[in-house]
Design a protein around this motif. Sequence first.
Motif, PDB file in Angstrom:
ATOM      1  N   PHE A  58       0.835  -1.207   0.000  1.00 23.06           N
ATOM      2  CA  PHE A  58       0.000   0.000   0.000  1.00 23.06           C
ATOM      3  C   PHE A  58       0.870   1.257   0.000  1.00 23.06           C
ATOM      4  CE2 PHE A  58      -4.625  -0.768   1.072  1.00 23.06           C
ATOM      5  CZ  PHE A  58      -4.617  -2.104   0.687  1.00 23.06           C
ATOM      6  N   ALA A  59       1.925   1.226   0.821  1.00 22.36           N
ATOM      7  CA  ALA A  59       2.828   2.375   0.887  1.00 22.36           C
ATOM      8  C   ALA A  59       3.534   2.584  -0.451  1.00 22.36           C
ATOM      9  CB  ALA A  59       3.850   2.183   2.002  1.00 22.36           C
ATOM     10  N   GLY A  60       3.912   1.479  -1.094  1.00 22.94           N
ATOM     11  CA  GLY A  60       4.601   1.575  -2.374  1.00 22.94           C
ATOM     12  C   GLY A  60       3.737   2.169  -3.466  1.00 22.94           C
ATOM     13  N   VAL A  61       2.473   1.771  -3.500  1.00 14.05           N
ATOM     14  CA  VAL A  61       1.559   2.321  -4.506  1.00 14.05           C
ATOM     15  C   VAL A  61       1.500   3.841  -4.401  1.00 14.05           C
ATOM     16  CG1 VAL A  61      -0.859   2.441  -5.203  1.00 14.05           C
ATOM     17  CG2 VAL A  61       0.192   0.224  -4.731  1.00 14.05           C
ATOM     18  N   VAL A  62       1.448   4.334  -3.168  1.00 13.84           N
ATOM     19  CA  VAL A  62       1.425   5.784  -2.964  1.00 13.84           C
ATOM     20  C   VAL A  62       2.805   6.392  -3.198  1.00 13.84           C
ATOM     21  CG1 VAL A  62       0.993   7.606  -1.266  1.00 13.84           C
ATOM     22  CG2 VAL A  62      -0.485   5.601  -1.334  1.00 13.84           C
ATOM     23  N   GLY A  63       3.846   5.633  -2.877  1.00 12.62           N
ATOM     24  CA  GLY A  63       5.200   6.176  -2.914  1.00 12.62           C
ATOM     25  C   GLY A  63       5.833   6.254  -4.278  1.00 12.62           C
TER      26      GLY A  63
END
Length: 415
Positions: free
Chosen positions: A159-164
Amino acid sequence: MSGTELNKPAEESGATPATPASKPAPEAGKESNGTQLVREIMSGNAVISVLAVVVALVIGGILIAFTDSRTTSAMGYFFGDPSATFKAMWAAVSEAYGALLRGATYDPGARTWQGRLGIFETLTFATPLILSGLAVTLAFRVGLFNIGAKGQIILGATFAGVVGFLIELPPGIHLVAVVLAGAIGGALWGGIAGFLKAKTGAHEVIVTIMLNYIAVSLVLYLLKNQLRDPNSTNPISPRMHESAMFPLLLGPNYRLHWGLVVAVLAVVAVAWLLNRSTLGFEYRAIGENPRAARTAGMLVSRGYITVMLFSGALAGLAGVTQLAGTEKLLDSDIAGSIGFDAITVALLGRSRPWGTFFAAILFGAFKAGGTSMAINADVSIDIVAVVQSLIVLFIAAPPLIRSIFRIKELRHEGV
């Protein structure tokens, strides 16, 4: 009053049911073996944890000594000169553990300051362990075994990667969005186990283990398709945007980042939640005896769901620190062994937030110093894994440590 009457439940004997102002008493014969094990570990003397580490290090030292070439050579003429064997054994153990200690703290013989200050590498390794250990600790206090920290770390990192790396946002806001996304991803994955436990009675160990496998397969599928870096043939994601990563605490020469601050704040928050809040009291009461807590008017099912949401969020934050702090891109092995090391950290910390914090520091030292031990003392890094496994063994068997050191069992220690 007769012994039979003493053993009757409160509703049968006419006693006033427990209220939220008093700790529910455990009900004999109603606990699972897992709950009894958790309570015995949590209620043990803090010295037991320290002695478990000592015994594990001693056994590890014996393994180091007997696998050292100098020791095996000296044992060939043991009866002619037994002192030579013992000297070789001591040299092997002292060199190995000395290298481990210097690599994890401070090595004055290193050529660069980066190599000398191994304590910062220890803290870097410890950061995700603190957060994932807190995730396991929080679930333990409600009587649940959260074995799914690995899957929650993976989903949090995803989830963090998708935003990051897929979304561009202003600096500051971008990092906050990444942290929130990671916490939400881990919370959703942990919440599945909590919901199934509360509504169907599904055992959380089985559910969380299966969710680990699903998480690994899911992220691998995404990395081969939607999240794949078009410039790489390997199943990895694009690199995180600079605005989405934790700033370094000590400049470019060290990997230590602001994720450590997030981890410390999480320790403070969990300690307050468990020891100072009404919700924390309910969690502890449910962990002591779910039936008595239900009799006192507490919503046990709600406790299971919310605690797994919080637990998953903490593990998700561990995934964020891995992705936005050290790895900088997503792959299927983003969690590594952190999810399972977290169980050991929580056990060694006796399911206390600050105990978990210091246990994570110790395991971070093992990781940072293990490389130094392998290089400088020519000792297999697998010895560190053996020591960690022995710590788990002895922590999970407090009577064994008590018998070795002739320690009397301490009862009625507060939670």
